[in-house]
Design an enzyme around this catalytic site. Structure first.
Site: not given
Ligand SMILES: *[C@@H]1O[C@H](CO)[C@@H](O)[C@H](O)[C@H]1NC(C)=O
Ligand SMILES: *[C@@H]1O[C@H](CO)[C@@H](O)[C@H](O)[C@H]1NC(C)=O
Ligand SMILES: *[C@@H]1O[C@H](CO)[C@@H](O)[C@H](O)[C@H]1NC(C)=O
Length: 977
Positions: A672, A674, A688, A802
């Site tokens: 997404g 920020v 975010k 991630d």
């Protein structure tokens, strides 16, 4: 006439056999060979007669008959020169086993026609088996473990009818059926065909090889039943068929193998009973573990006069062990575990005083532990757990001088841990859980200095925890829960510097919690629940990083230390009416302290304010984008609205109210956008913005690699629960998540703001500043600690999924913080799952196991972290055109680790020479982290330790305290000191 002809022939042969003909051949051989054993060829000089060369034996006519150079550390440049070797006309023996001979043998050996003995085994040749088809005199052929591959020329064996010993195992041959050619070799006494990819069934013709003494074909893919004809091998002394796919019963007639002394058929699918084996009275070793054998153990086994080792574990055997088992010879070990055996433990297996292992765990054995074993000074493993044994554990067992493990757990045994334990100098593990042991733990346990694990839980042990326990420096796990212990927990326990796991729950312990417990460097789990412990929770506990803390149901009073007042420790303090909380644990009364508003309250208020603002923003945005949508897209359906409006959000320039507007956009993360938010009080936050979807999870954002797992609907409880857990995470190397604000269509996650961007920015983009090695090293350690905390420091492990340099943010001092873990999956520890089936991650960082299993666990993060370390050391990106086709930084680095020079060439040229050695140390850790098999990768805990060991010696400017909070001083300033 005959005499004169003979005379002439003899004369001719003397002429042609001038010894100097053989000298050049041997010198050529010598020049092809090299050895670290310098003496080998000292005598191989032209001035010497070849018959005096070391390793050479000549026949009576002075011709070379044998070359015996086995086990001489030989290596060869090029290949062995068989063309010339085979010119040695009288050569009968060529023995070169157990060397380091390499290369492909292209020249055939067919001129070596007199050869009777050929040993090329235990070398490192490559290519296929050399041509030996005309060696008709051969009696001994050893090519085992030689490195040859491909098809074995089985047909060549047809001309070797005199073969006595044939050894071809441990080669990577092409899969082939059991070679029928072997069955004609009637004089064969030794056949070794283990571990060379033989498949199919054992032919009945094996019974024709009646001279066999040794028959081995273990570790192949041999299936079917053992043929009855095998019973004809009356001279067989050893039969090794373990680790195959054999099925069925031992055939009738198997018992005719009267000479058999060693038999191993473990790790097959054999079934039926052992009655055929009852006549194998010469057995000294019998191994049948991991089959499906059933029935009772023949009572005759108790009369086997030579038996010294017996391994029957993991079968379905029933009935008792023969009483006299192991009482005749110098019996060494029994493992009859994991069967359905009943009756008592045979009493005399250590009669000859040689027994090392007694393993009968997980059966239904009854009766007492025979007293004899208390005198079995040779015993190193005593495991009788999970049976129905009764009576008193013989006192002497506790003090056996060579014992490493006592495992008597899960029986109905009684008696105390005896004073004898002071003699147990090698004892590492005591497992005695769930018995009826009583008495006190003797002070003498302090002398059992090798102890690593003590589990005496669920017994009736009383008295105090001995003070001497502090002398057990190796002790890592102490489980005394559910006994009748009283008194206080001795302060000395904090001297057990290896302790990681303490459980003394459900006793009657009283007194205070020793505050020094917090100084145990590796403490990970502490359970003092259900005792009568009183006083305050030591303030020092705020430095603990525990995966389990349970102080519930005691008599503790006073405040719960601030940093422990978090949701992860919910329940840890319950049942202590005297405790109060100044944090977020609601079930406690508030401490009436005068400190004013606590930090937590501040955060709450900020969050609430921000949340309110965001909700307004969101509402405005919602209305705006709906309107915008209609204006631009006209008739698009409701369902497609989310995606479109997301793009609208990303690319419109103005009109988005307050902080969620393009000019505040500071990043587009995988999940997404920020935004930077400047609060009116001067505080900076990062927000975010994540979209929800209506059914199958959050929508992927535009840049977007990660997909999110099933969130199941807009207002997923699961999502809320995760966010709550994540917001409770506090670590100096993890970005703080203050709160989340969720609406129908999207969520806002409110984080602390970090001014220096991400590690990716610093390393790979034009925003970069030169990161010196010390800074890079500290970023590596800090990031590792952040991940370690996520994996090991929380109540449930949090897998990031991630990890990459753009998710490692840097604060004003360039101290790293792991970010974007808000999307991580929280492993449901109690759900029994250790992995998830969700795809996530970013190309270049994704561990190979994703490709074929989609399974994710902590070790996948470790892989990604290894990639980050490689970025730090090399200054390169995970994927670069330089690496070549289908290659990434991991392949590239691994291709460079061959020589010292090439490793150093990998290190970023901006790192000064003096630091390159240090950088290589970190690179080595990176290589471990990126091992293909997840199990081979270290845990993050180990990674942190390894990184700290690799600390540059001149990095004096940074004091990293135990809890990882660390004081940072100006590195450069300190270096001048
Ligand atoms: C097999 O061994 C026997 C007895 O030693 C011997 O006479 C015979 O020649 C051998 N067979 C071959 C083919 O060498
Ligand atoms: C099996 O053979 C391979 C060579 O083909 C060898 O590396 C390996 O060690 C052998 N396995 C055993 C258990 O001996
Ligand atoms: C065993 O050898 C005999 C005689 O050489 C032969 O007739 C028979 O076929 C062989 N048996 C098997 C099962 O190959």
């Amino acid at each position: 006439m005959f005499p004169s002809l003979c005379y002439i022939l003899c004369f001719l042969s003397v002429l042609s056999g001038i010894k100097s003909d053989e000298l050049p051949i041997l010198l050529k051989l010598k020049s092809a060979l090299s050895t670290s054993n310098s003496k080998v060829f000292d005598s191989w000089v032209p001035t010497n007669s070849v018959c005096n060369f070391d390793g050479i034996t000549c026949n009576s006519n002075g011709f070379v008959r044998e070359i015996e150079l086995a086990n001489k550390n030989l290596s060869v440049s090029g290949a062995l020169p068989f063309d010339s070797i085979c010119q040695l006309q009288s050569l009968e023996k060529f023995s070169f086993g157990f060397n380091f001979l390499s290369g492909i043998i292209t020249e055939d050996l067919n001129n070596c026609v007199k050869l009777r003995y050929l040993d090329l085994g235990n070398n490192v040749f490559t290519g296929s088996v050399p041509n030996v088809s005309s060696l008709t005199e051969l009696q001994y052929l050893y090519l085992n473990n030689s490195g040859f591959s491909g098809d074995f020329p089985w047909k060549s064996l047809q001309s070797m009818m005199g073969l006595l010993q044939l050894s071809l195992g441990d080669n990577r041959l092409n899969p082939a059926p059991f070679p029928n050619e072997v069955l004609n070799l009637k004089n064969l006494t030794w056949l070794y065909l283990s571990n060379c990819t033989i498949k199919g069934e054992i032919p009945a013709g094996i019974g024709n090889l009646t001279e066999l003494r040794n028959l081995e074909f273990s570790a192949n893919m041999i299936s079917g039943e053992i043929p009855a004809d095998i019973g004809k091998l009356q001279k067989l002394w050893q039969l090794e068929v373990y680790n195959n796919l054999l099925t069925g019963k031992f055939p009738v007639g198997f018992g005719n193998l009267k000479s058999l002394e060693k038999f191993d058929a473990s790790m097959n699918h054999l079934e039926g009973d052992l009655s055929e084996l009852r006549s194998l009275t010469n057995l000294d070793t019998l191994q049948l573990f991991e089959n499906k054998l059933s029935g009772v153990i023949p009572v005759e086994f108790g009369e086997f006069k030579r038996l010294v080792s017996l391994s029957l574990y993991r079968n379905k055997l029933t009935g008792p062990l023969p009483e006299k088992l192991g009482s005749w010879a110098e019996f060494d070990y029994i493992d009859a575990s994991e069967n359905f055996l009943t009756g008592p433990i045979p009493p005399d297996m250590c009669k000859k005083g040689k027994m090392t292992e007694l393993l009968v765990l997980q059966n239904n054995l009854t009766g007492e532990i025979p007293l004899n074993y208390a005198n079995c000074l040779t015993l190193s493993r005593f495991r009788v757990s999970n049976n129905s044994l009764t009576g008193i554990v013989p006192a002497g067992i506790w003090g056996l001088p060579k014992l490493k493990i006592i495992d008597v757990a899960l029986n109905q045994l009684e008696g105390p841990v005896s004073l004898d334990i002071k003699q147990a100098k090698t004892l590492a593990q005591i497992y005695a859980r769930n018995n009826r042991l009583n008495g006190e733990i003797p002070e003498e346990i302090s002398k059992a200095s090798s102890l690593v694990s003590i589990d005496l839980s669920e017994n009736q042990i009383s008295g105090k925890i001995p003070v001497g326990i502090g002398e057990l420096k190796q002790l890592s796990s102490l489980h005394l829960q559910r006994n009748k212990l009283s008194g206080s927990i001795p302060d000395s326990i904090s001297s057990c510097s290896s302790l990681s796991d303490i459980n003394v729950a459900q006793n009657s312990l009283s007194g205070k919690i020793p505050s020094a417990l917090s100084s145990l460097p590796s403490l990970n789990s502490l359970n003092l629940s259900q005792n009568e412990v009183s006083g305050q929770i030591p303030n020092s506990f705020i430095s603990l990083r525990l995966s389990l803390l349970d102080l519930s149901n005691n008599r503790l009073t006073g405040p719960i230390p601030q940093s422990l007042s978090i949701a992860a420790y919910n329940g840890s303090f319950a049942g202590n009416p005297g405790l109060c909380s100044s944090g977020v644990i609601s079930s406690f009364r508030r401490c009436s302290s005068s400190h004013g508003m606590s930090k937590g309250v501040h955060v709450l208020i900020i969050c609430f304010t921000v949340g309110l603002v965001m909700l307004l923003v969101l509402l405005a945005f919602f209305i705006y984008s709906k309107k915008n949508e209609k204006e631009r897209q006209g008739s698009l359906k409701e369902e497609s609205w989310d995606v479109k409006s997301f793009h609208v959000l990303s690319f419109t320039e103005d009109e988005i109210l307050d902080s969620i507007k393009e000019e505040n956009l500071i990043g587009k993360g995988g999940s997404g956008n920020v935004y930077k938010v400047n609060l009116s009080n001067g505080k900076e936050l990062a927000v975010k913005h994540i979209w929800n979807t209506d059914s199958s999870g959050l929508k992927r954002s535009k840049s977007s690699t990660p997909m999110l797992g099933k969130r199941g609907g807009n207002k997923s409880k699961e999502f809320d629960a995760e966010v709550q857990t994540l917001s409770s995470i506090r670590h100096v190397n993890v970005v703080k998540l203050y709160c989340s604000i969720t609406s129908e269509d999207s969520s806002l996650l409110v984080y602390e703001y970090l001014p220096n961007g991400s590690l990716w920015d610093q390393l790979h983009t034009c925003q970069k500043m030169e990161l010196d090695w010390d800074t890079r090293y500290e970023i590596a350690v800090g990031a590792a600690k952040g991940l370690e905390y996520l994996h090991h420091g929380c109540q449930k492990p949090v897998i990031h999924r991630d990890v990459k340099s753009s998710n490692i943010l840097l604060d004003e001092f360039l101290k790293p913080r792991i970010a974007d873990f808000g999307l991580a999956m929280i492993v449901q520890v109690h759900g029994g799952k250790d992995s998830s089936h969700v795809i996530a991650g970013t190309h270049g960082y994704i561990a190979p196991e994703y490709g074929y299993t989609y399974k994710v666990n902590e070790k996948s993060d470790v892989y990604s972290f290894g990639v980050v370390l490689m970025e730090l050391v090399t200054g390169k990106r995970p994927i670069e055109p330089d690496y070549g086709d289908n290659k990434d930084i991991v392949n590239w680095v691994c291709s460079k680790v061959k020589t010292r020079e090439s490793i150093l060439s990998v290190v970023d040229s901006r790192i000064p020479e003096d630091y390159k050695e240090e950088a290589v140390k970190v690179l080595k850790i990176a290589i471990l982290c990126t091992a293909k098999l997840p199990t081979l990768r270290p845990t993050m805990r180990t990674v942190v330790q390894m990184l700290e060991e690799a600390e540059p010696c001149n990095l004096v400017g940074i004091v990293i305290s135990k809890d990882g909070t660390g004081k940072r001083m100006d590195v450069n300033q300190q270096r001048k000191v």
